[in-house]
Motif scaffolding. Structure first.
Motif, PDB file in Angstrom:
ATOM      1  N   THR A   1       0.826  -1.203   0.000  1.00 57.93           N
ATOM      2  CA  THR A   1       0.000   0.000   0.000  1.00 57.93           C
ATOM      3  C   THR A   1       0.863   1.257   0.000  1.00 57.93           C
ATOM      4  O   THR A   1       0.584   2.227  -0.721  1.00 57.93           O
ATOM      5  N   SER A   2       1.931   1.258   0.791  1.00 61.68           N
ATOM      6  CA  SER A   2       2.791   2.442   0.845  1.00 61.68           C
ATOM      7  C   SER A   2       3.444   2.707  -0.505  1.00 61.68           C
ATOM      8  O   SER A   2       3.582   3.863  -0.931  1.00 61.68           O
ATOM      9  N   TYR A   3       3.847   1.641  -1.209  1.00 68.68           N
ATOM     10  CA  TYR A   3       4.482   1.817  -2.518  1.00 68.68           C
ATOM     11  C   TYR A   3       3.478   2.380  -3.520  1.00 68.68           C
ATOM     12  O   TYR A   3       3.788   3.302  -4.281  1.00 68.68           O
ATOM     13  N   VAL A   4       2.279   1.824  -3.533  1.00 67.86           N
ATOM     14  CA  VAL A   4       1.261   2.278  -4.483  1.00 67.86           C
ATOM     15  C   VAL A   4       0.886   3.726  -4.214  1.00 67.86           C
ATOM     16  O   VAL A   4       0.766   4.542  -5.146  1.00 67.86           O
ATOM     17  N   VAL A   5       0.705   4.092  -2.951  1.00 65.74           N
ATOM     18  CA  VAL A   5       0.388   5.480  -2.618  1.00 65.74           C
ATOM     19  C   VAL A   5       1.513   6.408  -3.077  1.00 65.74           C
ATOM     20  O   VAL A   5       1.263   7.484  -3.651  1.00 65.74           O
ATOM     21  N   PHE A   6       2.759   5.996  -2.829  1.00 58.83           N
ATOM     22  CA  PHE A   6       3.902   6.788  -3.295  1.00 58.83           C
ATOM     23  C   PHE A   6       3.870   6.959  -4.810  1.00 58.83           C
ATOM     24  O   PHE A   6       4.009   8.078  -5.339  1.00 58.83           O
ATOM     25  N   ALA A   7       3.706   5.851  -5.544  1.00 61.64           N
ATOM     26  CA  ALA A   7       3.797   5.902  -7.002  1.00 61.64           C
ATOM     27  C   ALA A   7       2.664   6.734  -7.600  1.00 61.64           C
ATOM     28  O   ALA A   7       2.882   7.550  -8.514  1.00 61.64           O
ATOM     29  N   VAL A   8       1.442   6.539  -7.107  1.00 62.08           N
ATOM     30  CA  VAL A   8       0.314   7.318  -7.617  1.00 62.08           C
ATOM     31  C   VAL A   8       0.509   8.798  -7.304  1.00 62.08           C
ATOM     32  O   VAL A   8       0.315   9.671  -8.164  1.00 62.08           O
TER      33      VAL A   8
ATOM     34  N   VAL B   1      -4.159   7.557 -13.737  1.00 61.90           N
ATOM     35  CA  VAL B   1      -3.054   6.728 -13.252  1.00 61.90           C
ATOM     36  C   VAL B   1      -3.593   5.311 -13.102  1.00 61.90           C
ATOM     37  O   VAL B   1      -4.517   5.070 -12.316  1.00 61.90           O
ATOM     38  N   LEU B   2      -3.022   4.387 -13.856  1.00 66.86           N
ATOM     39  CA  LEU B   2      -3.458   2.995 -13.838  1.00 66.86           C
ATOM     40  C   LEU B   2      -2.492   2.184 -12.988  1.00 66.86           C
ATOM     41  O   LEU B   2      -1.287   2.186 -13.236  1.00 66.86           O
ATOM     42  N   VAL B   3      -3.024   1.478 -11.991  1.00 62.35           N
ATOM     43  CA  VAL B   3      -2.215   0.645 -11.105  1.00 62.35           C
ATOM     44  C   VAL B   3      -2.525  -0.817 -11.406  1.00 62.35           C
ATOM     45  O   VAL B   3      -3.665  -1.264 -11.233  1.00 62.35           O
ATOM     46  N   VAL B   4      -1.524  -1.563 -11.840  1.00 62.34           N
ATOM     47  CA  VAL B   4      -1.701  -2.966 -12.209  1.00 62.34           C
ATOM     48  C   VAL B   4      -1.295  -3.839 -11.027  1.00 62.34           C
ATOM     49  O   VAL B   4      -0.125  -3.878 -10.645  1.00 62.34           O
ATOM     50  N   MET B   5      -2.278  -4.553 -10.455  1.00 60.27           N
ATOM     51  CA  MET B   5      -2.022  -5.405  -9.290  1.00 60.27           C
ATOM     52  C   MET B   5      -2.579  -6.812  -9.530  1.00 60.27           C
ATOM     53  O   MET B   5      -2.920  -7.526  -8.589  1.00 60.27           O
ATOM     54  N   LEU B   6      -2.639  -7.204 -10.789  1.00 61.27           N
ATOM     55  CA  LEU B   6      -3.198  -8.502 -11.150  1.00 61.27           C
ATOM     56  C   LEU B   6      -2.165  -9.613 -11.005  1.00 61.27           C
ATOM     57  O   LEU B   6      -0.979  -9.411 -11.273  1.00 61.27           O
ATOM     58  N   PRO B   7      -2.602 -10.817 -10.630  1.00 65.78           N
ATOM     59  CA  PRO B   7      -1.706 -11.969 -10.676  1.00 65.78           C
ATOM     60  C   PRO B   7      -1.467 -12.386 -12.123  1.00 65.78           C
ATOM     61  O   PRO B   7      -2.232 -11.997 -13.025  1.00 65.78           O
ATOM     62  N   LEU B   8      -0.423 -13.157 -12.347  1.00 65.71           N
ATOM     63  CA  LEU B   8      -0.146 -13.657 -13.692  1.00 65.71           C
ATOM     64  C   LEU B   8      -0.834 -15.001 -13.882  1.00 65.71           C
ATOM     65  O   LEU B   8      -0.521 -15.981 -13.195  1.00 65.71           O
ATOM     66  N   THR B   9      -1.792 -15.043 -14.787  1.00 62.71           N
ATOM     67  CA  THR B   9      -2.502 -16.269 -15.120  1.00 62.71           C
ATOM     68  C   THR B   9      -2.603 -16.357 -16.642  1.00 62.71           C
ATOM     69  O   THR B   9      -2.185 -15.439 -17.363  1.00 62.71           O
ATOM     70  N   GLY B  10      -3.175 -17.443 -17.127  1.00 64.76           N
ATOM     71  CA  GLY B  10      -3.392 -17.550 -18.569  1.00 64.76           C
ATOM     72  C   GLY B  10      -4.280 -16.444 -19.098  1.00 64.76           C
ATOM     73  O   GLY B  10      -4.117 -15.983 -20.232  1.00 64.76           O
ATOM     74  N   ALA B  11      -5.217 -15.981 -18.272  1.00 65.19           N
ATOM     75  CA  ALA B  11      -6.145 -14.940 -18.706  1.00 65.19           C
ATOM     76  C   ALA B  11      -5.543 -13.544 -18.630  1.00 65.19           C
ATOM     77  O   ALA B  11      -5.969 -12.641 -19.355  1.00 65.19           O
ATOM     78  N   THR B  12      -4.551 -13.329 -17.759  1.00 66.40           N
ATOM     79  CA  THR B  12      -4.000 -11.976 -17.600  1.00 66.40           C
ATOM     80  C   THR B  12      -2.701 -11.758 -18.365  1.00 66.40           C
ATOM     81  O   THR B  12      -2.273 -10.618 -18.530  1.00 66.40           O
ATOM     82  N   ARG B  13      -2.062 -12.817 -18.820  1.00 69.83           N
ATOM     83  CA  ARG B  13      -0.801 -12.649 -19.567  1.00 69.83           C
ATOM     84  C   ARG B  13      -1.067 -11.826 -20.829  1.00 69.83           C
ATOM     85  O   ARG B  13      -1.874 -12.194 -21.671  1.00 69.83           O
ATOM     86  N   GLY B  14      -0.374 -10.698 -20.959  1.00 65.09           N
ATOM     87  CA  GLY B  14      -0.549  -9.841 -22.123  1.00 65.09           C
ATOM     88  C   GLY B  14      -1.886  -9.133 -22.177  1.00 65.09           C
ATOM     89  O   GLY B  14      -2.270  -8.611 -23.235  1.00 65.09           O
TER      90      GLY B  14
END
Length: 309
Positions: A97-104, A190-203
């Protein structure tokens, strides 16, 4: 007596053993330096062990993945059909959370422009915008994503989130499905990508999806590198379609020194440190998962192989 083996390229057994022993006093702890009889091992705590590592443990009953994302474990040919438990400790949530708040906030408050002005020794004034004028989109509303989205909303940002299935979070506009993803991208600064890597999310975020973002939008990726098509990301940053990016994860890690992202002044690179496990805070859940599995019950935070997380 639970017999637990440990292997991690990032975590130290000297941190994990005492933390876990506080909750499992009769623990029999094994490492590569203190292997003992592999046939006795019942549980393994691991982060990206080498190929063939799990084949040595015929009595294995549980794998604890020392991180939030289990994509590196799924599909291995040496891992038997045993439960996989992922970590979900409060320390990990706070760090992410601290990293995301910083980056945004860095993008929302135009800090990259001030950094560039400082390098030129130029006093450049940019009038601050109200935080609610910055539209933040969070992709992935699991434990980490939901906590980050709620923290950003509490600060005053206008936050919407997207997930695979319908979710409801106070103060967050929650969307799902392909139509929901497209709608979120089209109205995100500002788009924050926090998705896991799965067959559906790759690319998932390919050139077409990135083009839906308003011109000049920023991207923050703290999920997994391959969720964003890397060549499309580089081109979007070069062309100005994306105004900037904060990237903590990549297709290849470490990021090769010849990679074009290193030379881009509108990109901040960090070496996959947005969140780490805090053994003292994670140990209670890990110990409980070990106790549950040895008693014939499912562990906490079990990974569903069909979903990929």
């Amino acid at each position: 007596m639970p017999v637990v083996a440990f292997h991690s390229s990032l975590d130290s057994p000297a941190d994990w053993e005492p933390a876990l022993r506080r909750h499992l006093p009769d623990l029999d702890w094994r490492t590569d330096e203190r292997p003992g009889d592999p046939a006795e091992v019942q549980a393994v705590l691991a982060w990206k062990p080498p190929p063939g590592y799990f084949a040595r443990f015929p009595g294995l009953r549980l794998v604890v993945n020392l991180g939030a994302g289990a994509d590196a474990l799924l599909g291995r040919d040496d891992l038997p059909a045993v439960p996989i438990s992922r970590l979900n400790d409060p320390g990990m949530v706070r760090l992410m959370t601290s990293y995301v708040v910083f980056a945004v906030t860095r993008h929302a408050r135009d800090i990259p422009a001030f950094e560039a002005a400082q390098r030129r020794r130029e006093w450049r004034y940019i009038h601050p915008r109200p935080l609610d004028a910055c539209r933040v989109g969070v992709l992935g509303l699991g434990e980490l994503g939901a906590a980050a989205a709620l923290a950003l909303a509490a600060m005053g940002y206008t936050v919407r989130g997207w997930s695979r299935s319908p979710k409801s979070l106070p103060g967050i506009g929650c969307l799902h499905g392909e139509a929901g993803l497209r709608a979120l991208l089209a109205a995100t600064d500002v788009l924050v990508v926090m998705l896991p890597l799965t067959g559906a999310t790759r690319g998932l975020l390919d050139a077409g999806m990135l083009a839906l973002l308003p011109r000049g939008a920023a991207l923050v990726n703290v999920g997994r590198g391959p969720v964003v098509a890397e060549a499309a990301l580089v081109e979007a940053l070069r062309s100005g379609r994306l105004g900037g990016a904060t990237l903590d994860v990549f297709d290849r890690e470490p990021l090769p020194p010849e990679h074009p992202l290193w030379a881009m002044e509108n990109v901040l690179i960090t070496p996959h440190i947005a969140s780490i496990t805090v053994p003292g805070e994670a140990a209670p859940d890990v110990a409980e998962s070990i106790r549950r599995v040895l008693a014939g019950r499912p562990p906490l935070h079990e990974v569903q192989a069909g979903r990929g997380y």
